[in-house]
Write an enzyme that holds these catalytic residues in place. Structure first.
Site, PDB file in Angstrom:
ATOM      1  N   ILE A  52      -8.240  -6.647   6.115  1.00 27.42           N
ATOM      2  CA  ILE A  52      -6.402  -6.851   6.169  1.00 27.42           C
ATOM      3  C   ILE A  52      -6.035  -5.745   5.050  1.00 27.42           C
ATOM      4  O   ILE A  52      -4.829  -5.883   4.924  1.00 27.42           O
ATOM      5  CB  ILE A  52      -6.182  -8.205   5.581  1.00 27.42           C
ATOM      6  CG1 ILE A  52      -6.812  -8.595   4.309  1.00 27.42           C
ATOM      7  CG2 ILE A  52      -6.371  -9.357   6.729  1.00 27.42           C
ATOM      8  CD1 ILE A  52      -6.131  -8.459   3.148  1.00 27.42           C
ATOM      9  N   HIS A  70      -1.693  -5.456  13.178  1.00 26.86           N
ATOM     10  CA  HIS A  70      -1.091  -5.335  11.992  1.00 26.86           C
ATOM     11  C   HIS A  70      -0.025  -6.199  11.819  1.00 26.86           C
ATOM     12  O   HIS A  70       1.267  -5.629  11.456  1.00 26.86           O
ATOM     13  CB  HIS A  70      -0.582  -3.778  11.852  1.00 26.86           C
ATOM     14  CG  HIS A  70      -0.625  -3.452  10.281  1.00 26.86           C
ATOM     15  ND1 HIS A  70      -1.032  -2.204   9.917  1.00 26.86           N
ATOM     16  CD2 HIS A  70      -0.500  -3.853   9.174  1.00 26.86           C
ATOM     17  CE1 HIS A  70      -0.714  -2.063   8.608  1.00 26.86           C
ATOM     18  NE2 HIS A  70      -0.469  -3.129   8.245  1.00 26.86           N
ATOM     19  N   ILE A 130      -3.644 -10.042  -3.608  1.00 29.17           N
ATOM     20  CA  ILE A 130      -3.775 -10.553  -1.946  1.00 29.17           C
ATOM     21  C   ILE A 130      -5.146 -11.125  -2.078  1.00 29.17           C
ATOM     22  O   ILE A 130      -5.405 -12.306  -1.486  1.00 29.17           O
ATOM     23  CB  ILE A 130      -3.705  -9.343  -1.106  1.00 29.17           C
ATOM     24  CG1 ILE A 130      -2.075  -9.019  -1.161  1.00 29.17           C
ATOM     25  CG2 ILE A 130      -4.176  -9.973   0.333  1.00 29.17           C
ATOM     26  CD1 ILE A 130      -1.895  -7.869  -0.188  1.00 29.17           C
ATOM     27  N   GLY A 147      -7.224  -8.145  -6.006  1.00 27.75           N
ATOM     28  CA  GLY A 147      -5.823  -8.162  -6.319  1.00 27.75           C
ATOM     29  C   GLY A 147      -5.250  -9.165  -6.097  1.00 27.75           C
ATOM     30  O   GLY A 147      -5.590 -10.205  -5.635  1.00 27.75           O
ATOM     31  N   GLY A 163       0.959  -1.269  -0.036  1.00 25.28           N
ATOM     32  CA  GLY A 163      -0.110  -0.055  -0.037  1.00 25.28           C
ATOM     33  C   GLY A 163       0.802   1.072  -0.078  1.00 25.28           C
ATOM     34  O   GLY A 163       2.053   1.275   0.509  1.00 25.28           O
ATOM     35  N   ASP A 204      -7.057  -6.851  11.027  1.00 26.90           N
ATOM     36  CA  ASP A 204      -5.613  -6.719  11.407  1.00 26.90           C
ATOM     37  C   ASP A 204      -5.200  -5.440  11.368  1.00 26.90           C
ATOM     38  O   ASP A 204      -4.083  -4.970  11.633  1.00 26.90           O
ATOM     39  CB  ASP A 204      -4.680  -7.554  10.355  1.00 26.90           C
ATOM     40  CG  ASP A 204      -3.432  -7.594  10.250  1.00 26.90           C
ATOM     41  OD1 ASP A 204      -3.201  -7.959  11.629  1.00 26.90           O
ATOM     42  OD2 ASP A 204      -2.700  -7.349   9.478  1.00 26.90           O
ATOM     43  N   GLY A 229      -0.067  -8.488   9.269  1.00 25.36           N
ATOM     44  CA  GLY A 229      -0.131  -9.012   7.827  1.00 25.36           C
ATOM     45  C   GLY A 229       1.245  -9.407   7.149  1.00 25.36           C
ATOM     46  O   GLY A 229       1.374 -10.768   6.788  1.00 25.36           O
ATOM     47  N   ARG A 234      -6.499  -1.842   4.992  1.00 24.64           N
ATOM     48  CA  ARG A 234      -6.069  -0.600   5.713  1.00 24.64           C
ATOM     49  C   ARG A 234      -7.311  -0.180   6.917  1.00 24.64           C
ATOM     50  O   ARG A 234      -8.509  -0.140   6.374  1.00 24.64           O
ATOM     51  CB  ARG A 234      -5.596   0.644   4.998  1.00 24.64           C
ATOM     52  CG  ARG A 234      -4.504   0.542   4.495  1.00 24.64           C
ATOM     53  CD  ARG A 234      -3.256   0.636   5.278  1.00 24.64           C
ATOM     54  NE  ARG A 234      -1.818   0.512   4.393  1.00 24.64           N
ATOM     55  CZ  ARG A 234      -1.092  -0.477   4.069  1.00 24.64           C
ATOM     56  NH1 ARG A 234      -1.665  -1.560   4.660  1.00 24.64           N
ATOM     57  NH2 ARG A 234      -0.020  -0.557   3.589  1.00 24.64           N
TER      58      ARG A 234
END
Ligand code: NAG
Ligand code: NAG
Length: 340
Positions: A257, A307, A179, A177, A100, A283, A309, A259
């Site tokens: 997962i 967070h 992920i 995407g 990101g 997360d 991930g 933002r």
């Protein structure tokens, strides 16, 4: 004579490369935080005048960034116009150690023709694993169950602590995407009956995974699990608000997962408290770190991870290495590996 010359070129087509010095101390690289895996520091130090920002503050970054050719940017750093200005006109490259880019003023960098790279791909598996973990943890009320153990209220009763099944369910992926696709591939082993997704457009990958393309509203109302795996942009900011949670099934599980900013947390807290949805697994949240007295922490039907991930040894190392390799490519005048 000309035949010989052409012949020599054939033998040594990139003769220039062999005479280039590997160490280019004239170029300066700043690593934005002091917690970057060693592999990246080693790769950069071997070639450039490399400085690590050892104090993780904006003031320290502003002071150290002046005159650098490339900036290795950790996801924790907010790369705004102040820092871009403080760097100076010689800044040619920003390597972001994240997928990101919501922490980076990409538009301003592009306007100034500064190259940007990120780290897609190498983190997909780790983030998708966390998505599966949160999905199961929220669906099976792991947090609440743990509290019952701590409270000495563990009850043996056939109707106690019942959760929701992935088997036979409809799973909705918001943002298919790389992920999102990795999440679908993993969840296929859980006998999910239907995958649906939404986003800007229908995707070939969606077809290949057997996932149906829906509008956001359709996805919300049809899914038993809603998994947010899209980037945070002005368009996606707080797209999961009170209205969205009301469109979801009362039995549904929400997972984020992407933002924290994708979610209007007041709306989510209300939905979890009033059982508008069944549970959530997050997360990412706002702010990070979240304080222990935050309402999200208190809700038994909200499973939180801080967070994590991409937080595996291998993934962080791969991300750091890829970021360094992109910086090296840029400063050598070569094509970036993963340009933005
Ligand atoms: C655990 O105990 C606390 C304090 O007594 C209580 O407020 C809370 O509701 C209990 N949680 C569960 C899940 O029973
Ligand atoms: C939620 O977002 C949608 C789409 O942006 C908007 O139409 C709606 O009014 C929002 N609801 C609330 C409660 O903010």
């Amino acid at each position: 004579m000309s035949y010989t010359f052409v012949g020599l070129l054939g033998v040594f087509p990139d003769v220039g490369k062999h005479f280039r010095l590997p160490l280019n101390q004239a170029k300066k690289v700043l690593i934005s935080t002091n917690d970057v895996p060693m592999i990246a520091i080693e790769l950069l130090e071997a070639r450039y005048n490399t400085v690590v920002n050892d104090i993780n503050t904006k003031e320290s970054l502003l002071a150290k960034v002046a005159g650098v050719n490339a900036l290795f940017c950790s996801a924790k750093v907010k790369l705004d116009i102040d820092i871009i200005n403080a760097a100076g006109a010689q800044l040619e490259m920003v390597g972001a150690m994240s997928a990101g880019l919501d922490n980076i003023d990409v538009e301003e960098l592009k306007r100034r023709n500064i190259k940007i790279s990120n780290t897609p791909g190498v983190l997909n598996a780790a983030v998708a694993d966390i998505a599966v973990l949160l999905t199961l943890a929220a669906a099976r009320r792991l947090r609440e169950g743990r509290i019952h153990i701590e409270n000495n209220t563990w009850t043996s009763n056939h109707k106690w602590m019942l959760g929701r099944d992935l088997k036979g369910s409809t799973v909705g992926i918001v943002g298919l995407g790389e992920i999102g696709q990795a999440i679908v591939k993993r969840l296929k082993g859980f006998e999910v009956s239907q995958f649906v997704y939404c986003g800007h457009r229908e995707k070939l990958e969606g077809k290949e995974l057997g996932a149906e393309f829906l509008t956001f509203d359709e996805l919300l109302s049809q899914s038993d699990f809603v998994i947010a795996s899209c980037p945070l942009t002005p368009e996606t900011k707080e797209m999961f608000n009170e209205t969205a949670f009301k469109k979801m099934k009362r039995t549904s599980v929400f997972v984020n997962i992407g933002r924290g900013g994708l979610v209007d947390q007041t709306g989510l807290i209300k939905a979890l408290r009033e059982d508008t949805i069944f549970a959530a697994g997050l997360d990412v949240m706002v702010p990070e770190p979240l304080s222990s007295d935050h309402e999200l922490v208190k809700l038994p039907n909200c499973f939180l991870s801080p967070h994590l991930g991409t937080a595996t040894y291998q993934t962080r190392s791969d991300m750091a290495k890829l970021t360094a390799q992109n910086i090296i490519a840029a400063l050598s005048g070569e094509k970036l590996i993963t340009p933005v």
